[in-house]
Write an enzyme that holds these catalytic residues in place. Structure first.
Site, PDB file in Angstrom:
ATOM      1  CE  LYS B  79      32.671  12.331 178.614  1.00  0.00           C
ATOM      2  NZ  LYS B  79      33.626  11.555 177.782  1.00  0.00           N
ATOM      3  CB  SER B 160      33.755  13.487 174.302  1.00  0.00           C
ATOM      4  OG  SER B 160      34.062  12.374 175.127  1.00  0.00           O
ATOM      5  CB  SER B 184      36.860  11.025 174.936  1.00  0.00           C
ATOM      6  OG  SER B 184      36.277  11.240 173.684  1.00  0.00           O
TER       7      SER B 184
END
Lengths: 515, 494, 95
Positions: B79, B160, B184
């Protein structure tokens, strides 16, 4: 520096009263003063990062990724900084809070990389304490005032901006960013520039004794925000202004004086004092508003979520307490009561940690080599240090740190004077040679034959010669003009190149003159 | 024979070890997949050279007969919230476009030390603020899933960690890192039919992870099954002295001790999670989950978490407040974007830089956070929220006196279409209703895929555990996984 | 929950985010909507509740006073949008 310290002591001596008043057109005004002192904690590394703290390094060479607030960087607190703040709190008799927290103070400025300063608002490490200041240097116990301390908290210093290097840019150096500071907040208990000066000097002395701050004001290790307001005596507190970053005792006293006068003038002209941040300009002798920081007063403090509450246990506090040295007031009283020093000498010797440390080394060595108690050698040691040594250092533009003569060497010199090996004049002569060569007193005496003589035969021979050379004076003396005794002593000492033991000379002269 | 890229973390690791295929073959296969999936926009930066270097190291070690590292031969996605040394790290913001850290986050370093390779930096909601991956400066991530019946509306992969979820679901990577502040990891996992676990707050170091809300942020793995999550988590977690909130505890052998046998476990069903308006399909799936855990030997009890309805408002005070301060460092001075017009002063530069560098959602949250901390509002908002947070944590503590784990839906809906909620911030926030409470209490929680809705989209179930009981959470996740038999996968259209 | 455009501008100024009048007009109702929803927290009785300090029980560790980082000026300045002579630079600040 230490001689400068002594000079500050003399200035304090000039203070006469603590009922300081400003004469305005409408009558007398009283000044109310509180100080927020930022003291750099003595530590190798910064409060929340492993970067070094030393003064004067190349720009941005002592910056960790944390100090530069790189994305994802996190603070970890330095044990030593906490320990020093706790010890400082203990030294001023303050409450130590076993549970405290770090908060963020949010504002934007180019010297503040994180966009917030990690500080302590809601739960400071150290609570209320106090400091006694003396307003009479000759008799420190006579005019003592207690100044309350509100709190001490630990926080990060900001970086440094430089404005003179470029026409349109300011330069940012983050070497100082993140260095640990103690903010020591007094109560509004001071009422004159002298009290403010005495408070700052005393606080500095305590910090240096404790070892929690080096007190180097010219390097920015200590600086004060000066809160000043004025009121008619006995009235409610007036609106205060805060003059930032004043960096010497003298400037603090000037700031108080100048700002208080300004406030009186504003009020008497029908104006109002605005609560604001001001700057002291020593060149112009004025304070002026710092409008550039005016809009930033909503600091949005909240607990720093990167850090847990700081919890201290009893063992840690005990260790801090046990490591505290004897503090200036206790030491001064001991010097007076146990060592028999005068109040003035005791106060002067204890006003700064380094002076006291030097004196105690001198004392310990003197007692050891003379096989006497410290109280027996204390007065001679104090007198020599404060007059002979300080005089020489002043002349040489040096201080105790850079003294060419060590405490051990001083003690040897004093021992040679005490046991009669050196007369007073001889001791001074040897001391001068010590200053020049750095040699030990014993060695100088040995090599240069400066030993005082008590050899009665040799002295008697010289006396006989002098009496023979000065029949006129001899006759007058014997005729009753006894003041001439000094003349014969002088002649004898001169003939013996100052090496004769004065007591022996006196005794033998009396005998010879009596015929 | 299935493709290499259909294999998960454990199968790849074991296959490389056994010599079934080389690490190089694995890396090549995934690199090709990644390069052909631009339409999903799951990656901000691709780093094939990093994956290949790790693969070469694994193959060489194997050839020399050396012991292989725990993740040797396994390429993953990272990420783009984790700082990676020398590789652009943006948090999906314009603010950090071009920023190449000189440091490596603790979590990513641990993964590289374990032999994993990096296929690239995965897209996300800007500064991890969002639930649909629509706030990225680098464009939306498109979910590989589509509704059945010829509806080709692009769907949200969740957020997210939307790049992570999409890439795993599309078989571009076998596993990836995620971060979870209010859901998330779990919500995007649920939206894309994969697994993901947020460990106990403090298990994974936050050092080098671009901060959103420090008291909530926690990294965790996302993968296609529970065992893969256990393997990755073991190689991400661990004490880090550089993070003051890191837990100084050994990392358990989660993989080795993984068991779907729930005999003797009590599983709580929080009654407050039966919200009005929750789709029937989700409630039915929840009931199905209850049946599965009973089948695995667990006893099911109803529990109460009375302050559940206050969790979201609490979260939307604390997270923006912390974010408003955490993001103050993006000021155009030391790194990142600088906007400075002629004649502008320092404060103008800050305002212009931050207006240009932060997207609308980030700005919105900074403004909310600034407002709730500002003079006169602090106690009413922030202090009150911090107190309610205590009550929410106490609710869980009380519940855990009568049960070991909690079972809930992960999200109140299946994946929604891009654009469907982006006009209404509040509607978007409500998507985190089931995930936020565990975040506020710092508890380990995971989502596992449990079924499909009527449109053929995945739905997840969430297991929440006591502090430090990742093992229990993974075990219950495995029990559900074994019974759900979730094999659905998106049909390739990209 | 009475955020008007003036408040929005003040908050944006505190947060150092430049916003136009139009932005403020758009943001005011949006923020009001969110803040109004948040304000339901006010109905919770928290009079005997302590604010949360550590979400998982944990003690703040203190590190030893050792210099571990420094002499990395180039690394620190590497990503700077503007710098010279080893400094970061910003528009001239008048104090």
């Amino acid at each position: 520096m230490h001689t400068r310290q002594a000079a500050q002591g003399i200035r304090i001596e000039e203070m006469i009263e603590s009922t300081y008043r400003i004469q305005g057109e409408t009558g007398e005004w009283e000044v109310v003063i509180g100080l927020e002192v930022h003291a750099q904690v003595t530590s190798n590394a910064k409060l929340f990062s492993g970067a070094a703290t030393s003064f004067g390094a190349e720009p941005n060479s002592q910056v960790s990724l944390i100090d530069a607030a790189m994305p994802g960087m996190l603070p970890t607190p330095n044990l030593e900084c906490i320990r020093q703040a706790v010890r400082t709190g203990m030294a001023i008799g303050a409450v130590i809070n076993k549970w405290s927290r770090f908060d963020r103070k949010n504002y934007f400025y180019a010297d503040l990389p994180q966009g917030y300063q990690i500080s302590q608002l809601f739960h400071p490490l150290v609570g209320e304490g106090q400091i006694d200041i003396s307003l009479d240097d000759k008799d420190p116990e006579a005019n003592v005032k207690t100044i309350g301390i509100e709190r001490i908290h630990v926080e990060q210093d900001a970086g440094k901006l430089m404005h003179d290097q470029h026409p349109t840019r300011s330069y940012v150096d983050l070497n100082r960013a993140g260095v640990a500071l103690m903010e020591i907040v007094s109560k509004p208990d001071m009422r004159s520039p002298q009290e403010a000066g005495a408070y700052l000097s005393k606080l500095r002395a305590i910090l240096r004794y404790v070892g929690s701050c080096d007190g180097n004001m010219d390097q920015g290790s200590m600086r004060a925000d000066v809160n000043v307001s004025v009121r008619k005596p006995g009235a409610e507190f007036g609106t205060r202004t805060e003059t930032k970053n004043v960096n010497s005792v003298r400037f603090v006293m000037q700031t108080v004086e100048i700002e208080a006068r300004r406030q009186v003038e504003v009020i008497e002209a029908g104006g109002k004092i605005v609560q604001e941040t001001r700057l002291f300009d020593p060149d112009k002798g004025e304070t002026r508003s710092m409008r550039s920081k005016e809009d930033a007063h909503d600091y949005r403090y909240f607990p720093d979520p990167d850090l847990l509450p700081l919890e201290l246990d009893d063992a840690f506090l005990e260790e801090c307490r046990a490591s505290l040295p004897e503090l200036p007031d206790a030491k001064r009283r001991r010097y007076e009561q146990e060592l028999g020093l005068s109040a003035y000498n005791a106060a002067t010797l204890t006003a700064d940690a380094d002076t006291a440390r030097w004196f105690e080394a001198l004392l310990a060595e003197g007692a050891r080599i003379q096989k006497k108690g410290e109280n027996e050698v204390a007065r001679a040691s104090a007198n020599w240090l404060l007059s002979d040594l300080y005089g020489a250092l002043n002349r040489l533009n040096k201080d105790l740190d850079t003294s060419p003569v060590s405490p051990e060497q001083g003690a040897e010199l004093l021992a040679l004077a005490a046991d009669g090996t050196l007369s007073g004049p001889l001791a001074k002569q040897v001391f001068e040679i010590m200053l020049e060569t750095g040699d030990a007193a014993g060695k100088i005496v040995e090599e240069r034959g400066l030993k005082q003589t008590s050899d009665t035969g040799a002295i008697e021979a010289v006396i006989a010669e002098i009496l023979a050379k000065n029949p006129g004076q001899l006759e007058q003396y014997r005729g009753g003009k006894e003041a001439l005794f000094g003349f014969f002593v002088g002649q004898t000492m001169k003939a013996m190149a100052g090496k004769a033991n004065p007591a022996v000379v006196n005794e033998l002269l009396k005998k010879a003159l009596a015929g | 024979m299935s493709e290499i890229t259909d294999l998960g973390v454990a199968a790849l690791r074991d296959g490389v070890r056994a010599g079934t295929f080389s690490a190089r073959e694995v890396a090549d296969a995934f690199i090709v997949k990644v390069s052909k999936a631009k339409a999903l926009n799951a990656f901000i930066v691709e780093t094939p050279e990093h994956a290949l270097a790790a693969a070469t190291a694994a193959d060489e070690a194997l050839a020399k007969g050396e012991a292989l590292k725990p993740l040797a031969g396994v390429p993953i996605g990272m990420k783009d919230l984790f700082a990676t040394k020398g590789v652009q790290t943006t948090a999906a913001s314009h603010m950090l476009e071009g920023f190449k850290p000189v440091y490596e986050s603790t979590v990513s370093q641990k993964l590289w030390d374990a032999g994993a390779g990096m296929l690239g930096k995965l897209n996300l909601d800007q500064f991890a603020m969002g639930s649909s991956n629509e706030t990225s400066y680098f464009g939306n991530v498109i979910s590989p899933w589509r509704r059945g019946g010829g509806d080709n509306a692009p769907l949200a992969p969740g957020g997210s960690s939307g790049g992570s979820s999409a890439a795993i679901a599309a078989r571009l990577v076998p596993g990836a890192t995620g971060t979870d502040t209010g859901g998330s990891i779990r919500q995007p996992a649920a939206f894309t039919g994969i697994s993901g676990i947020k460990p106990t707050y403090g298990r994974c170091s936050r050092w080098g992870v671009v901060a959103f809300a420090s008291s909530l942020d926690q990294a965790g793995p996302m993968a296609r099954d529970v065992k893969d999550c256990a393997i990755l988590l073991e190689n991400m977690a661990g004490f880090d002295a550089k993070d003051s909130t890191s837990l100084n505890l050994p990392v358990p052998k989660w993989e080795e001790l993984l068991s779907g046998d729930l005999k003797g476990k009590k599983i709580g069903i929080p009654k407050e999670y039966r919200l009005d308006g929750t789709p029937e399909e989700i409630l039915a799936l929840w009931d199905q989950g209850i049946a599965w855990v009973k089948d695995a030997g667990a006893e099911v009890v109803e529990v109460s978490l009375p302050h559940t309805k206050y969790a979201l408002p609490t979260y939307y005070i604390i997270a923006p407040a912390e974010a408003s301060s955490n993001l103050a460092r993006y000021d155009g001075v030391r790194y990142g974007l600088r906007e400075l017009a002629d004649g502008q002063n320092l404060q103008d530069m800050y305002a212009a830089t931050r207006a240009a560098g932060f997207g609308p959602e980030v700005q919105r949250r900074i403004l909310i956070g600034t407002y709730v901390l500002s003079a006169g509002f602090y106690d009413a908002y922030f202090t009150q929220a911090s107190k309610v947070r205590t009550l929410i944590a106490q609710d869980f503590e009380n519940a855990f006196t009568v049960c070991d784990l909690l079972l809930t839906p992960t999200a109140p809906s299946a994946a929604f279409a891009l654009g469907e909620k982006s006009a209404d911030p509040l509607a978007m926030y409500l998507n985190d209703v089931f995930t936020v409470p565990a975040s506020l209490a710092g508890l380990p929680a995971m989502s596992v895929p449990a079924g499909l809705d009527s449109a053929g989209l995945p739905l997840g179930l969430q297991i929440i555990g006591k502090p430090l009981d990742e093992q229990g959470v993974l075990g219950a996740g495995l029990a559900i996984e074994q019974r759900a038999g979730f094999t659905a996968r998106p049909e390739q259209w990209w | 929950m009475s955020v008007d455009t003036a408040t929005v501008k003040k908050v944006a100024s505190l947060a150092r985010i430049a916003i136009s009048d139009a932005d403020a007009e758009r943001l005011a109702p949006e923020l009001n909507n969110i803040l109004g929803w948040i304000e339901q927290l006010g109905e919770v009785d928290t009079s005997s509740v302590e604010p949360m300090t550590a979400v998982i029980p944990n003690k703040l560790r203190l590190r030893e006073d050792v210099v571990t980082e420094g002499n990395q000026r180039d690394a620190v300045l590497q990503n700077a949008p503007q710098g010279e002579h080893g400094f970061f630079t910003v528009p001239k600040v008048v104090e």
